[in-house]
Design an enzyme around this catalytic site. Structure first.
Site, PDB file in Angstrom:
ATOM      1  CB  SER A  50      -0.946   0.014   1.204  1.00 23.52           C
ATOM      2  OG  SER A  50      -0.221   0.133   2.408  1.00 23.52           O
ATOM      3  CE  LYS A  91      -2.503   2.143   5.011  1.00 23.27           C
ATOM      4  NZ  LYS A  91      -2.625   1.424   3.721  1.00 23.27           N
TER       5      LYS A  91
END
Length: 254
Positions: A50, A91
């Site tokens: 991701s 993230k």
């Protein structure tokens, strides 16, 4: 001959002292730098893609242990939030408390309080977005609550990030207290330090300062060189002395 011998002995003793000093200083730098890094940083293995291309699945990273209040826009952080799952996730922070984060403007860019953000880290070559290439596959707008962070993955087509949680009470944001560390470098493969994005530098609060990892790595590297150099002096000096004795012509043969 005796004078020359005393001179050689003096030089040998001085060289021995200096070599021992080099080894001692090298040990201090090596052990000190290693211990400092072990206290400040924690290794993580990234489980998903991701954050590609910045960090790929299976990459080993070093993350600086920081308090959530130290985090700035652009940081890549490790966090755990019950709403997102019980495992650590990685993230990028694109918004902090009070920001309005939206996507996309006419050029397909993310905006923070209306300011467009160039995100070269979304592409492996680090170039600006081609015209018409959106920074998100879905349009969204979110007001980040105070004390919270809005997080996106760099792989915007598949990342399960704040956009997935927009319907939550906090508009997809996570509390700063959920942050465990800030990723500073990818150490395996050896991709090096993760840059602080320049696009966020002009916004209030700026970007985070670079962590101490380069200084720690430099300390360890110099320590290794001093240890090897000091340890090598003895054998090299002995070899040089033996060669000198072999080439020295006896006084009676002159």
């Amino acid at each position: 001959m005796s004078g020359t011998g005393r001179t050689d002995d003096g030089r040998g003793r001085l060289g021995g002292v200096l070599s021992n000093l080099a080894v001692a200083v090298g040990c201090v730098l090596f052990l000190g730098g290693s211990a400092w890094a072990a206290v400040v940083y924690k290794p993580y293995t990234v489980p998903t893609s991701s954050m590609s291309p910045t960090v790929n699945a299976g990459d080993r990273v070093l993350a600086e242990r920081v308090d959530g209040d130290e985090v700035r826009r652009g940081d890549v952080v490790v966090f755990t939030d019950e709403v997102w799952g019980a495992t650590p996730m990685v993230k990028r922070v694109v918004g902090v408390g009070g920001d309005t984060v939206a996507c996309c403007d006419e050029a397909g860019r993310l905006t923070v309080d209306g300011d467009p953000i160039e995100e070269p880290y979304l592409r492996a070559d680090g170039t600006a977005s081609p015209a018409g290439t959106p920074a998100s596959g879905k349009d969204f707008t979110a007001k980040v609550p105070e004390g919270s962070l809005f997080l996106l993955g760099d792989e915007r087509t598949s990342s399960l990030d704040s956009r997935v949680h927009l319907e939550d009470t906090d508009q997809g944001a996570v509390p700063r207290s959920a942050v465990q560390a800030r990723v500073d470098a990818v150490v395996w493969p050896m991709n090096g330090m993760i840059d602080r994005p320049e696009a966020f530098a002009a916004l209030p609060g700026g970007v985070s300062a670079v962590g101490p990892l380069p200084l720690q790595a430099g300390s360890v590297g110099v320590g290794v060189l001093l240890i090897l150099g000091g340890a090598a002096y003895g054998p090299l000096a002995a070899l040089s002395a033996r060669r000198g004795r072999r080439t020295r012509v006896p006084a009676g043969d002159r």
